[in-house]
Design an enzyme around this catalytic site. Structure first.
Site, PDB file in Angstrom:
ATOM      1  N   LYS A  37       0.829  -1.213   0.000  1.00 60.80           N
ATOM      2  CA  LYS A  37       0.000   0.000   0.000  1.00 60.80           C
ATOM      3  C   LYS A  37       0.865   1.265   0.000  1.00 60.80           C
ATOM      4  O   LYS A  37       0.648   2.176  -0.791  1.00 60.80           O
ATOM      5  CB  LYS A  37      -0.931   0.021   1.236  1.00 60.80           C
ATOM      6  CG  LYS A  37      -1.867  -1.182   1.324  1.00 60.80           C
ATOM      7  CD  LYS A  37      -2.792  -1.085   2.539  1.00 60.80           C
ATOM      8  CE  LYS A  37      -2.077  -1.108   3.872  1.00 60.80           C
ATOM      9  NZ  LYS A  37      -1.369  -2.396   4.161  1.00 60.80           N
ATOM     10  N   ARG A  82      -9.967   0.981   8.295  1.00 60.12           N
ATOM     11  CA  ARG A  82      -9.557  -0.370   8.672  1.00 60.12           C
ATOM     12  C   ARG A  82     -10.615  -1.092   9.476  1.00 60.12           C
ATOM     13  O   ARG A  82     -10.444  -2.259   9.795  1.00 60.12           O
ATOM     14  CB  ARG A  82      -8.309  -0.261   9.535  1.00 60.12           C
ATOM     15  CG  ARG A  82      -7.021  -0.701   8.893  1.00 60.12           C
ATOM     16  CD  ARG A  82      -5.958  -0.495   9.942  1.00 60.12           C
ATOM     17  NE  ARG A  82      -4.759  -1.218   9.732  1.00 60.12           N
ATOM     18  CZ  ARG A  82      -3.708  -0.760   9.064  1.00 60.12           C
ATOM     19  NH1 ARG A  82      -3.737   0.397   8.480  1.00 60.12           N
ATOM     20  NH2 ARG A  82      -2.622  -1.498   8.991  1.00 60.12           N
ATOM     21  N   ARG A 125      11.879  -5.296   4.917  1.00 61.33           N
ATOM     22  CA  ARG A 125      11.602  -3.888   4.625  1.00 61.33           C
ATOM     23  C   ARG A 125      12.471  -2.926   5.421  1.00 61.33           C
ATOM     24  O   ARG A 125      12.731  -3.124   6.596  1.00 61.33           O
ATOM     25  CB  ARG A 125      10.133  -3.616   4.955  1.00 61.33           C
ATOM     26  CG  ARG A 125       9.821  -2.138   5.019  1.00 61.33           C
ATOM     27  CD  ARG A 125       8.386  -1.858   5.071  1.00 61.33           C
ATOM     28  NE  ARG A 125       7.721  -2.460   6.204  1.00 61.33           N
ATOM     29  CZ  ARG A 125       6.419  -2.431   6.355  1.00 61.33           C
ATOM     30  NH1 ARG A 125       5.658  -1.891   5.424  1.00 61.33           N
ATOM     31  NH2 ARG A 125       5.873  -2.978   7.405  1.00 61.33           N
ATOM     32  N   ARG A 142      11.067  -0.861  11.160  1.00 59.25           N
ATOM     33  CA  ARG A 142       9.960  -0.631  12.100  1.00 59.25           C
ATOM     34  C   ARG A 142       9.965  -1.644  13.228  1.00 59.25           C
ATOM     35  O   ARG A 142      10.178  -2.822  12.998  1.00 59.25           O
ATOM     36  CB  ARG A 142       8.626  -0.701  11.353  1.00 59.25           C
ATOM     37  CG  ARG A 142       8.243   0.642  10.765  1.00 59.25           C
ATOM     38  CD  ARG A 142       7.150   0.545   9.752  1.00 59.25           C
ATOM     39  NE  ARG A 142       5.988  -0.210  10.186  1.00 59.25           N
ATOM     40  CZ  ARG A 142       4.903  -0.354   9.450  1.00 59.25           C
ATOM     41  NH1 ARG A 142       4.834   0.197   8.254  1.00 59.25           N
ATOM     42  NH2 ARG A 142       3.889  -1.056   9.887  1.00 59.25           N
ATOM     43  N   ARG A 174      -0.839  -8.695  13.228  1.00 61.62           N
ATOM     44  CA  ARG A 174      -1.342  -7.684  12.289  1.00 61.62           C
ATOM     45  C   ARG A 174      -2.173  -8.340  11.198  1.00 61.62           C
ATOM     46  O   ARG A 174      -3.192  -7.795  10.763  1.00 61.62           O
ATOM     47  CB  ARG A 174      -0.165  -6.902  11.697  1.00 61.62           C
ATOM     48  CG  ARG A 174       0.424  -5.908  12.706  1.00 61.62           C
ATOM     49  CD  ARG A 174       1.819  -5.449  12.353  1.00 61.62           C
ATOM     50  NE  ARG A 174       1.895  -4.831  11.048  1.00 61.62           N
ATOM     51  CZ  ARG A 174       3.036  -4.642  10.377  1.00 61.62           C
ATOM     52  NH1 ARG A 174       4.183  -5.027  10.901  1.00 61.62           N
ATOM     53  NH2 ARG A 174       3.013  -4.070   9.210  1.00 61.62           N
TER      54      ARG A 174
HETATM   55  P1  AP5 Z   1       4.843  -1.641   1.809  1.00 61.94           P
HETATM   56  O1  AP5 Z   1       4.531  -0.787   0.627  1.00 61.94           O
HETATM   57  O2  AP5 Z   1       5.591  -1.050   2.929  1.00 61.94           O
HETATM   58  O3  AP5 Z   1       3.512  -2.386   2.307  1.00 61.94           O
HETATM   59  P2  AP5 Z   1       2.266  -1.824   3.104  1.00 61.94           P
HETATM   60  O4  AP5 Z   1       1.058  -2.486   2.546  1.00 61.94           O
HETATM   61  O5  AP5 Z   1       2.280  -0.332   3.139  1.00 61.94           O
HETATM   62  O6  AP5 Z   1       2.603  -2.469   4.495  1.00 61.94           O
HETATM   63  P3  AP5 Z   1       2.508  -1.904   5.963  1.00 61.94           P
HETATM   64  O7  AP5 Z   1       3.212  -2.922   6.806  1.00 61.94           O
HETATM   65  O8  AP5 Z   1       2.997  -0.502   6.045  1.00 61.94           O
HETATM   66  O9  AP5 Z   1       1.015  -1.981   6.202  1.00 61.94           O
HETATM   67  P4  AP5 Z   1       0.315  -2.040   7.542  1.00 61.94           P
HETATM   68  O10 AP5 Z   1      -1.074  -1.924   7.100  1.00 61.94           O
HETATM   69  O11 AP5 Z   1       0.643  -3.193   8.391  1.00 61.94           O
HETATM   70  O12 AP5 Z   1       0.997  -0.811   8.327  1.00 61.94           O
HETATM   71  P5  AP5 Z   1       0.469   0.641   8.680  1.00 61.94           P
HETATM   72  O13 AP5 Z   1       1.630   1.534   8.698  1.00 61.94           O
HETATM   73  O14 AP5 Z   1      -0.697   1.019   7.864  1.00 61.94           O
HETATM   74  O15 AP5 Z   1       5.645  -2.926   1.256  1.00 61.94           O
HETATM   75  C1  AP5 Z   1       6.209  -3.871   2.154  1.00 61.94           C
HETATM   76  C2  AP5 Z   1       7.602  -4.318   1.657  1.00 61.94           C
HETATM   77  O16 AP5 Z   1       7.461  -5.106   0.468  1.00 61.94           O
HETATM   78  C3  AP5 Z   1       8.512  -3.138   1.261  1.00 61.94           C
HETATM   79  O17 AP5 Z   1       9.826  -3.457   1.633  1.00 61.94           O
HETATM   80  C4  AP5 Z   1       8.378  -3.036  -0.269  1.00 61.94           C
HETATM   81  O18 AP5 Z   1       9.560  -2.533  -0.863  1.00 61.94           O
HETATM   82  C5  AP5 Z   1       8.096  -4.491  -0.659  1.00 61.94           C
HETATM   83  N1  AP5 Z   1       7.154  -4.601  -1.772  1.00 61.94           N
HETATM   84  C6  AP5 Z   1       6.054  -3.815  -2.018  1.00 61.94           C
HETATM   85  N2  AP5 Z   1       5.392  -4.246  -3.106  1.00 61.94           N
HETATM   86  C7  AP5 Z   1       6.061  -5.364  -3.549  1.00 61.94           C
HETATM   87  C8  AP5 Z   1       5.861  -6.265  -4.638  1.00 61.94           C
HETATM   88  N3  AP5 Z   1       4.842  -6.107  -5.513  1.00 61.94           N
HETATM   89  N4  AP5 Z   1       6.725  -7.299  -4.773  1.00 61.94           N
HETATM   90  C9  AP5 Z   1       7.780  -7.455  -3.902  1.00 61.94           C
HETATM   91  N5  AP5 Z   1       8.017  -6.614  -2.854  1.00 61.94           N
HETATM   92  C10 AP5 Z   1       7.169  -5.583  -2.677  1.00 61.94           C
HETATM   93  O19 AP5 Z   1      -0.064   0.405  10.180  1.00 61.94           O
HETATM   94  C11 AP5 Z   1       0.812   0.093  11.229  1.00 61.94           C
HETATM   95  C12 AP5 Z   1       0.041   0.013  12.541  1.00 61.94           C
HETATM   96  O20 AP5 Z   1      -0.567   1.288  12.828  1.00 61.94           O
HETATM   97  C13 AP5 Z   1      -1.125  -0.987  12.542  1.00 61.94           C
HETATM   98  O21 AP5 Z   1      -0.691  -2.282  12.881  1.00 61.94           O
HETATM   99  C14 AP5 Z   1      -2.047  -0.349  13.611  1.00 61.94           C
HETATM  100  O22 AP5 Z   1      -1.596  -0.636  14.901  1.00 61.94           O
HETATM  101  C15 AP5 Z   1      -1.862   1.140  13.367  1.00 61.94           C
HETATM  102  N6  AP5 Z   1      -2.852   1.696  12.411  1.00 61.94           N
HETATM  103  C16 AP5 Z   1      -2.580   2.251  11.186  1.00 61.94           C
HETATM  104  N7  AP5 Z   1      -3.713   2.673  10.588  1.00 61.94           N
HETATM  105  C17 AP5 Z   1      -4.732   2.371  11.439  1.00 61.94           C
HETATM  106  C18 AP5 Z   1      -6.140   2.535  11.372  1.00 61.94           C
HETATM  107  N8  AP5 Z   1      -6.745   3.093  10.298  1.00 61.94           N
HETATM  108  N9  AP5 Z   1      -6.872   2.097  12.436  1.00 61.94           N
HETATM  109  C19 AP5 Z   1      -6.292   1.534  13.512  1.00 61.94           C
HETATM  110  N10 AP5 Z   1      -4.964   1.340  13.641  1.00 61.94           N
HETATM  111  C20 AP5 Z   1      -4.187   1.754  12.598  1.00 61.94           C
END
Ligand code: AP5
Ligand code: ZN
Length: 217
Positions: free
Chosen positions: A13, A88, A127, A161, A172
């Protein structure tokens, strides 16, 4: 116009939201990034969110909504917003509907990024991120052109992270399946859902997403 990215942790994402931001002049709003910034700054919201995030759970809707509203008010969102990691929960989705209705804004597309759970652990554990500009990298799948130097800004400091540990990643994924995955049907019923195979290469996923966004906005 609002574009929503739905997908499990590690689906890509953040990677794709940044590419769409550059390609279409949209403003990326990542609640994960906003929460991490709040934790780092030690704000009240950040202090409440820290332990929940480190355990892989979801932060309460109240905190997330407050943080998102604040950022939306402070950004120039006239060219469109790309929401990465929000909504979410069903409550967040309903709150977003209310927020947009009040502004006369609409959801142009919700894109479900489909991946299998197994691949996620590998993606997330490899990552890392540029400390200066936030550009994301991966030990195997996305390395900088010059080792140790950010392609985007030339920075040489990178960070990982604290919630990217295998045991937290499982939590997660569970939170995603229980609380976020049902939103796919919610947006399908609204007629705005598209699905993308997010197991494909980054550039292939980007092309599929570009096509959807170009049609939608
Ligand atoms: P990346 O692009 O970083 O993936 P992502 O989907 O953004 O993953 P996240 O781990 O950031 O998502 P998340 O939803 O767990 O975390 P968030 O920060 O939202 O890609 C991942 C890796 O793969 C990278 O190294 C990239 O280079 C590689 N890659 C990408 N695409 C690829 C491909 N096609 N092929 C190969 N490699 C690839 O949330 C974190 C925490 O915050 C949550 O756990 C929660 O506690 C809290 N939180 C955030 N938002 C909310 C909400 N709305 N409500 C409640 N809690 C929330
Ligand atoms: Zn950088």
């Amino acid at each position: 116009a609002v574009i929503i990215l739905l997908g499990p942790p590690g689906a890509g994402k953040g990677t794709q939201a940044r590419m769409l931001q550059d390609a279409h002049g949209l403003v990326q709003l990542s609640t994960g990034d906003l929460l991490r910034a709040a934790v780092k700054a030690g704000t009240e919201a950040g202090r409440a969110a820290k332990a929940v995030m480190e355990a892989g759970g979801l932060v309460s809707d109240d905190i997330v909504l407050a943080i998102l509203r604040e950022r939306m008010a402070a950004s120039d969102v006239s060219r469109g917003i790309i929401l990465d990691g929000f909504p979410r929960t069903a409550g967040q989705a309903e709150s977003l509907d209310g927020l947009l209705e009040a502004e006369g804004n609409t959801i142009a597309a919700a894109i479900a990024m489909e991946v299998d759970d197994g691949a996620m652990v590998e993606r997330i554990s490899g990552r890392y991120t540029c400390a200066a500009c936030g550009e994301g990298y991966h030990d195997r799948f996305k390395v900088p052109a010059v080792e140790g130097v950010c392609d985007k800004c030339g920075g040489t400091e990178f960070s990982r992270r604290p919630d990217d540990k295998a045991e937290t990643v499982r939590g997660r994924l569970e939170a995603y399946h229980a609380q976020t995955e049902p939103l796919i049907a919610y947006y399908e019923a609204k007629g705005v859902l598209s699905r993308v195979d997010a197991m494909a290469r980054i550039d292939e996923v980007a092309e599929a997403m570009n096509t959807i966004v170009r049609r939608a906005i």
